[in-house]
Write a protein that holds these residues in place. Structure first.
Motif, PDB file in Angstrom:
ATOM      1  N   ILE A  72      -4.376  45.592  34.878  1.00  0.00           N
ATOM      2  CA  ILE A  72      -3.176  45.871  34.083  1.00  0.00           C
ATOM      3  C   ILE A  72      -3.396  45.327  32.670  1.00  0.00           C
ATOM      4  N   PRO A  73      -3.095  46.117  31.634  1.00  0.00           N
ATOM      5  CA  PRO A  73      -3.256  45.596  30.276  1.00  0.00           C
ATOM      6  C   PRO A  73      -2.219  44.541  29.968  1.00  0.00           C
ATOM      7  N   PRO A  74      -2.478  43.679  29.018  1.00  0.00           N
ATOM      8  CA  PRO A  74      -3.679  43.553  28.201  1.00  0.00           C
ATOM      9  C   PRO A  74      -4.591  42.454  28.730  1.00  0.00           C
ATOM     10  N   LEU A  75      -5.021  42.525  29.950  1.00  0.00           N
ATOM     11  CA  LEU A  75      -5.863  41.470  30.506  1.00  0.00           C
ATOM     12  C   LEU A  75      -7.307  41.951  30.590  1.00  0.00           C
ATOM     13  N   ALA A  76      -8.199  40.979  30.820  1.00  0.00           N
ATOM     14  CA  ALA A  76      -9.630  41.288  30.800  1.00  0.00           C
ATOM     15  C   ALA A  76      -9.975  42.396  31.790  1.00  0.00           C
ATOM     16  N   GLY A  77      -9.395  42.310  32.990  1.00  0.00           N
ATOM     17  CA  GLY A  77      -9.731  43.279  34.029  1.00  0.00           C
ATOM     18  C   GLY A  77      -9.436  44.705  33.618  1.00  0.00           C
ATOM     19  N   PHE A  78      -8.405  44.872  32.799  1.00  0.00           N
ATOM     20  CA  PHE A  78      -8.065  46.216  32.346  1.00  0.00           C
ATOM     21  C   PHE A  78      -9.203  46.802  31.524  1.00  0.00           C
ATOM     22  N   PHE A  79      -9.724  46.010  30.582  1.00  0.00           N
ATOM     23  CA  PHE A  79     -10.779  46.545  29.738  1.00  0.00           C
ATOM     24  C   PHE A  79     -12.054  46.777  30.536  1.00  0.00           C
ATOM     25  N   GLY A  80     -12.298  45.901  31.530  1.00  0.00           N
ATOM     26  CA  GLY A  80     -13.447  46.126  32.404  1.00  0.00           C
ATOM     27  C   GLY A  80     -13.355  47.489  33.044  1.00  0.00           C
ATOM     28  N   LYS A  81     -12.200  47.760  33.634  1.00  0.00           N
ATOM     29  CA  LYS A  81     -12.028  49.038  34.323  1.00  0.00           C
ATOM     30  C   LYS A  81     -12.052  50.187  33.341  1.00  0.00           C
ATOM     31  N   ILE A 112      -8.884  27.164  31.023  1.00  0.00           N
ATOM     32  CA  ILE A 112     -10.058  27.904  30.539  1.00  0.00           C
ATOM     33  C   ILE A 112     -10.068  29.320  31.100  1.00  0.00           C
ATOM     34  N   THR A 113      -9.877  29.447  32.402  1.00  0.00           N
ATOM     35  CA  THR A 113     -10.008  30.785  33.001  1.00  0.00           C
ATOM     36  C   THR A 113      -8.889  31.713  32.550  1.00  0.00           C
ATOM     37  N   VAL A 114      -7.652  31.200  32.478  1.00  0.00           N
ATOM     38  CA  VAL A 114      -6.562  32.043  31.994  1.00  0.00           C
ATOM     39  C   VAL A 114      -6.823  32.411  30.531  1.00  0.00           C
ATOM     40  N   GLY A 115      -7.296  31.415  29.769  1.00  0.00           N
ATOM     41  CA  GLY A 115      -7.633  31.681  28.371  1.00  0.00           C
ATOM     42  C   GLY A 115      -8.653  32.792  28.246  1.00  0.00           C
ATOM     43  N   VAL A 116      -9.694  32.731  29.086  1.00  0.00           N
ATOM     44  CA  VAL A 116     -10.733  33.767  29.025  1.00  0.00           C
ATOM     45  C   VAL A 116     -10.141  35.124  29.398  1.00  0.00           C
ATOM     46  N   SER A 117      -9.316  35.141  30.450  1.00  0.00           N
ATOM     47  CA  SER A 117      -8.729  36.415  30.887  1.00  0.00           C
ATOM     48  C   SER A 117      -7.897  37.040  29.779  1.00  0.00           C
ATOM     49  N   LEU A 118      -7.167  36.195  29.046  1.00  0.00           N
ATOM     50  CA  LEU A 118      -6.350  36.732  27.960  1.00  0.00           C
ATOM     51  C   LEU A 118      -7.207  37.089  26.751  1.00  0.00           C
ATOM     52  N   ALA A 119      -8.143  36.184  26.421  1.00  0.00           N
ATOM     53  CA  ALA A 119      -8.960  36.408  25.219  1.00  0.00           C
ATOM     54  C   ALA A 119      -9.766  37.695  25.350  1.00  0.00           C
ATOM     55  N   LEU A 120     -10.342  37.919  26.525  1.00  0.00           N
ATOM     56  CA  LEU A 120     -11.114  39.152  26.712  1.00  0.00           C
ATOM     57  C   LEU A 120     -10.205  40.365  26.694  1.00  0.00           C
ATOM     58  N   GLY A 121      -8.913  40.158  26.992  1.00  0.00           N
ATOM     59  CA  GLY A 121      -7.980  41.266  26.915  1.00  0.00           C
ATOM     60  C   GLY A 121      -7.590  41.560  25.477  1.00  0.00           C
ATOM     61  N   PHE A 122      -7.495  40.514  24.655  1.00  0.00           N
ATOM     62  CA  PHE A 122      -7.080  40.742  23.276  1.00  0.00           C
ATOM     63  C   PHE A 122      -8.265  41.030  22.360  1.00  0.00           C
ATOM     64  N   TYR A 123      -9.397  40.395  22.633  1.00  0.00           N
ATOM     65  CA  TYR A 123     -10.597  40.648  21.826  1.00  0.00           C
ATOM     66  C   TYR A 123     -11.762  41.034  22.731  1.00  0.00           C
ATOM     67  N   PRO A 124     -11.731  42.221  23.294  1.00  0.00           N
ATOM     68  CA  PRO A 124     -12.819  42.600  24.205  1.00  0.00           C
ATOM     69  C   PRO A 124     -14.175  42.573  23.507  1.00  0.00           C
ATOM     70  N   ASP A 125     -14.148  42.699  22.188  1.00  0.00           N
ATOM     71  CA  ASP A 125     -15.419  42.716  21.454  1.00  0.00           C
ATOM     72  C   ASP A 125     -16.192  41.410  21.600  1.00  0.00           C
ATOM     73  N   LEU A 126     -15.508  40.342  22.025  1.00  0.00           N
ATOM     74  CA  LEU A 126     -16.200  39.066  22.226  1.00  0.00           C
ATOM     75  C   LEU A 126     -17.446  39.259  23.076  1.00  0.00           C
ATOM     76  N   LEU A 127     -17.314  40.035  24.154  1.00  0.00           N
ATOM     77  CA  LEU A 127     -18.446  40.237  25.049  1.00  0.00           C
ATOM     78  C   LEU A 127     -18.920  41.681  25.070  1.00  0.00           C
ATOM     79  N   MET A 128     -18.063  42.587  24.608  1.00  0.00           N
ATOM     80  CA  MET A 128     -18.362  44.003  24.786  1.00  0.00           C
ATOM     81  C   MET A 128     -19.597  44.425  24.026  1.00  0.00           C
ATOM     82  N   GLY A 129     -19.722  43.997  22.785  1.00  0.00           N
ATOM     83  CA  GLY A 129     -20.837  44.473  21.979  1.00  0.00           C
ATOM     84  C   GLY A 129     -22.082  43.626  22.118  1.00  0.00           C
ATOM     85  N   LEU A 130     -22.043  42.686  23.081  1.00  0.00           N
ATOM     86  CA  LEU A 130     -23.111  41.697  23.161  1.00  0.00           C
ATOM     87  C   LEU A 130     -24.427  42.309  23.611  1.00  0.00           C
ATOM     88  N   LEU A 131     -24.359  43.176  24.618  1.00  0.00           N
ATOM     89  CA  LEU A 131     -25.608  43.704  25.184  1.00  0.00           C
ATOM     90  C   LEU A 131     -25.856  45.137  24.729  1.00  0.00           C
TER      91      LEU A 131
END
Lengths: 491, 458
Positions: B370-379, B439-458
């Motif tokens: 469910i947006p805007p969480l990390a899992g949403f962008f993953g899917k 930390i984990t909730v922060g990561v889940s939210l951060a990846l939802g708001f700024y997916p580019d943190l990890l998205m463009g990495l590889l």
């Protein structure tokens, strides 16, 4: 770069932490102040837009790259149609917050926080110029309502809430596929910008797929017959604020989506399937009204009546006539306020009497004259009497449908008659007659309740007497869209 | 490479903590060591260092290793909470976790099939012991035995597969095999059989259907901390290895084995999700949900290519963050309710501790996408990539499954916000748990708001 849209979005969002920073007792005041600030700021923007009065093009654009690797932009802007929906949202939310001022719901911070989150996601939906952003806010709006029902809902809330959530998400995911599909069609420019979707040249088959992707999402949310099965139960079980948000504001996202996506992007498919949707919508109109007549629970009755009214809006929009589209947009706003008013009335009755059942009411008019008058004005709006907002909207809608098909207009016109039947029946059963034990000590409206109902009554009459103000907002965008469509049809 | 040495040394240090009596110090040492390992890896970003032709630390390896070590870091933070009342054998368990982690890092960085095999074994053998670490508990013993037998089976398949591939290509070296696949005119049939056996072994390790049946029993029987480790670190490592091996060596032959992966993906999704619907235990539900997420990741494997690595990486990170939240809340709830792990035991949590309920809600919504969480962008990323490659129908299968999964994720939330009749003691605040959740909730939210943190990495 223009920050107007960002400010609009930020006011409710930034108020949420404030709710938790200040003492619990201030929660409702913070929420009300925030929503009033939103409304005031929007009225100022509205004035500015009006002085520019170029409602056709998009104004106040904010565009920043958000997710670079996926081509998503944080792109917000508004035209006259967005403005209309924003006005509905920002004027209705203070009323909804005010209506819960003395409600029995305990943890007020949570409730008000969720309402504000809901407001922000609605504003996001109506301002999104990037289709991905639209989708994001569209789904986000589901979350606060889910939690409002879960925390403060009535009997069987768990089961009903699950059905509601899964049902609506099923539709939205199909919309997501349609959006991804459109995104891939943009080729090298790789953009989610809604207006670049308008210029795509899609084959009829592709349009059909996209059309159904969007329409299934919207049909569930509006809801259109036969996708409505989640609606009456959810409206009944939700606390009043939840019902107001759902029927007054949330389903407008779907109608707005039809206007933004379905009609301009897939005109060929609308031509092919529009009549199907209209038939479904008209069935819903009659079906909703028919069932409403037989209802005893006042909340369920209003839920079915809402089903009937929004069916008419959907039918009118698919006629692709000026009257149908203009009337649809006008009626979206009118229905929003009327629904908030009606469910407020239901809430007042339910809270004082401890029951929503009509046959246990009666004789209230004599005990509470102020309440009786305001209820009557709202009711007139709902049955579309001339000089109320409901009349302007439904008249235009029926006019549009009439020019499309006389038979359908005849059947859809029943909504006015049937609507009068169940609404007047409701009024008679609850307000007139002899007072019984439950209603004998019915207290008249408190000041807060007056503060909710009086503005609604004023809007109902005001918009009914001076509809031009709102019409002017949507006139140009509707015309531009229709000329574009007819130009496309010629080509 | 330095990081592998460091991790092994940390394991040894931890092993002797009991003997030389510095048990109290060991967790801080481990946490600092893990942070240092991440630093050492990050320092090599972009250098593509090869070590004795055996390990290649390219960006892929570094990114996945860092992810594994960070997840392990958080699991050790959780250990601080979970094992706070136990003293004796804990340091031995830490050592085993660290050795398993070393295996995981090898699995992401192997450049030679022998290293792949070693990595998998180094990862698995400590886990067999860990699964049985609650010695008095029958279920834990059962889990250990089951896991060991199944794991041994998978190892057999893996070795057989490697042997067949070696037989055809004459090399264990990844580059050599890739060159062989690309250049040779005629590839003998047993090479294909080798690939299939490798797929079977790796499907075992990622607990994908039809080789998933060990997972629910093992996950449920093992101590929570071990289950957390298995469903995050082990799964991600196995996927990283899977993707690395097939993307690098066998892509030209994908026409031959794609059908197996597609069938496995669909079966995994359906079996995982539909079985999860019927679970009464949240822990077991999470096990099945883990299986179903393996199904989504398998779709990414079918798609392959450069975008697939990004998808798998982002999805794994999002999944790991959400799972860590879910398991840590589960740990807290189980302690509060005398070890019960049913859906009912979550009742009244929102009243008792609203923050824990909020964290769990975020985890469930993220897992459900469910947006805007990390899992949403993953899917979303996964669906978009699959549609782009022409697998629209596969996306519809995945969407159907997302809807099914919504039911059991939301069921947890519904239970938390339902009032309970029984009196439950208030939760004792614990800093380790709070830090971990932050930390984990922060990561889940951060990846939802700024997916580019990890998205463009590889």
């Amino acid at each position: 770069m223009d920050y107007t849209t960002i400010i609009l979005l930020a006011i409710p969002l930034l108020s949420i932490p404030l709710l938790y920073l200040l003492p619990r007792a201030f929660a409702k005041h913070v929420a009300l102040t925030s929503s009033l600030a939103s409304a005031a700021f929007l009225l100022y923007v509205f004035y500015e837009l009006f002085t520019i009065c170029n409602c056709k093009t998009f104004q106040f654009t904010f565009n920043e790259v958000w997710v670079k690797s996926l081509g998503i932009n944080f792109h917000l802007s508004m035209d006259g149609i967005s403005m209309l929906m924003l006005l509905l949202t920002n004027l209705a939310v203070p009323l909804i917050i005010l209506s819960s001022y003395n409600s029995p719901q305990g943890n007020t911070r949570g409730l008000f926080g969720l309402i504000l989150l809901m407001q922000a996601s609605l504003l996001g939906v109506f301002m999104a110029a990037d289709s991905f952003l639209f989708y994001l806010f569209y789904e986000l709006a589901l979350v606060p309502v889910f939690f409002i029902i879960l925390n403060w809902g009535g009997e069987n809330k768990g089961r009903i809430n699950l059905k509601f959530f899964i049902y609506t998400l099923a539709g939205s995911l199909l919309m997501l596929v349609a959006i991804i599909f459109l995104y891939l069609q943009t080729g090298d420019s790789a953009t989610f910008n809604i207006r670049s979707f308008y210029t795509l040249s899609l084959t009829a088959n592709q349009q059909g797929l996209v059309f159904w992707g969007f329409m299934l999402a919207f049909a569930v949310k509006i809801p259109l017959f036969p996708f409505h099965t989640w609606q009456p139960a959810t409206y009944t079980v939700a606390p009043t604020q939840g019902t107001m948000l759902l029927s007054g504001l949330m389903l407008k996202m779907a109608l707005y989506g039809i206007f933004r996506f379905v009609i301009p992007i897939t005109p060929l498919a609308v031509e092919q399937w529009g009549s199907t949707i209209m038939v479904l919508a008209v069935i819903g109109v009659v079906y909703g009204a028919w069932i409403a007549i037989a209802q005893n629970n006042i909340k369920t009755l209003f839920a079915y009546s809402s089903l009937s009214h929004v069916g008419l809006i959907a039918a009118g929009m698919f006629t692709l006539t000026t009257q149908g589209l203009q009337g649809g947009l006008f009626q979206m706003v009118a229905h929003g306020f009327n629904a908030v008013g009606l469910f407020m009335v239901a809430d007042i009755l339910g809270r004082r009497l401890g029951t929503y059942e009509l046959n246990k009411m009666g004789g209230i008019a004599r005990q509470a004259p102020k309440f009786a008058i305001l209820f009557f004005i709202i009711l007139l709006g709902a049955v579309a009497l001339p000089l109320t907002n409901g009349f302007v909207g439904e008249f235009l809608l029926l006019l549009g449908i009439f020019s499309y098909s006389k038979v359908m207009a005849g059947i859809a016109g029943l909504t006015i008659i049937l609507g009068a039947v169940y609404m007047l029946n409701t009024y008679q059963k609850s307000m007139f007659g002899e007072a019984n034990e439950t209603t004998a000590n019915f207290k008249d409206l408190t000041v807060t309740e007056m503060l909710v109902l009086v503005p609604i009554a004023a809007i109902i009459l005001g918009a009914g007497i001076f509809p031009e103000l709102f019409m002017k907002l949507t006139e140009l965008p509707v015309e531009t869209m229709l000329t574009k469509l007819s130009a496309g049809a010629v080509k | 490479m330095k990081s592998i040495v460091l991790l092994s040394l940390l394991g040894v240090t931890s092993m002797f903590a009991g003997v030389f009596n510095y048990r109290k110090l060991i967790l801080p040492i481990i946490l600092i060591g893990l942070a240092a390992a991440i630093g050492l890896l990050a320092d090599q970003w972009g250098t593509n260092k090869v070590f004795f032709e055996m390990a290649l630390f390219d960006n892929y390896a570094i990114a996945f290793s860092c992810l594994l070590i960070s997840v392990a870091f958080l699991i050790f933070t959780l250990a601080l909470y979970h094992y706070r009342n136990e003293s004796d054998i804990v340091t031995d368990l830490y050592a085993l976790f660290l050795f398993a982690l070393t295996g995981g890092v090898l699995m992401t960085s192997f450049n030679n099939l022998v290293m792949l095999f070693l990595g998998i074994e180094i990862l698995s053998i400590p886990l067999y012991v860990l699964a049985g670490s609650r010695r008095a508990d029958l279920a834990s013993n059962e889990a250990a035995l089951k896991y060991f037998l199944m794991g041994a089976f998978a190892t057999g398949f893996l070795l057989f597969g490697i042997a067949l591939v070696y037989g055809a290509s004459g090399t264990f070296d990844m580059a050599g095999i890739a060159a062989y696949v690309q250049n040779s005119k005629e590839i003998p049939d047993f090479f294909y059989i080798g690939i299939v056996l490798l797929i079977v072994a790796l499907l075992f390790k990622v607990s994908a259907a039809p080789f998933h049946f060990w997972a629910p029993d093992v996950y449920q029987g093992s101590p929570v901390l071990v289950t957390t480790f298995m469903s995050t670190v082990v799964k991600i490592a196995a996927f990283a290895a899977f993707l690395r091996l097939f993307n690098y060596c066998f892509t030209p032959l994908s026409g031959y084995y794609d059908i197996i992966l597609i069938a496995a993906a669909i079966a995994t999704l359906l079996i995982g999700n539909i079985t999860a619907l019927y679970q009464q235990s949240v822990k077991r539900m999470l096990a099945y949900s883990g299986i179903s997420h393996a199904g989504y990741l398998l779709i990414a494997l079918v798609v392959m290519g450069a975008s697939a690595t990004s998808v798998v990486f982002f999805y794994s990170a999002a999944y790991a963050a959400a799972s860590l939240i879910a398991f840590s809340v589960l740990t807290a709830v189980m302690e509060n309710k005398e070890g019960r792990e049913s859906f009912e035991s979550f009742k009244g949590l929102a009243k008792n501790n609203p923050l824990l309920a909020l964290c769990m809600s975020i985890a469930m919504l993220s897992l459900a996408g469910i947006p805007p969480l990390a899992g949403f962008f993953g899917k979303y990323f996964l669906f978009a990539t699959a549609i782009k490659d022409g697998f629209l129908w596969l996306v519809f299968v995945a969407i159907f499954n997302s809807l099914v999964s919504l039911y059991y994720y939301l069921r947890v939330i519904v239970n938390m916000y339902t009032t309970s009749d029984e009196e439950t003691p208030a939760f004792k605040p614990n800093y380790a748990l709070v830090v971990m959740l932050l930390i984990t909730v922060g990561v889940s939210l951060a990846l939802g708001f700024y997916p580019d943190l990890l998205m463009g990495l590889l």
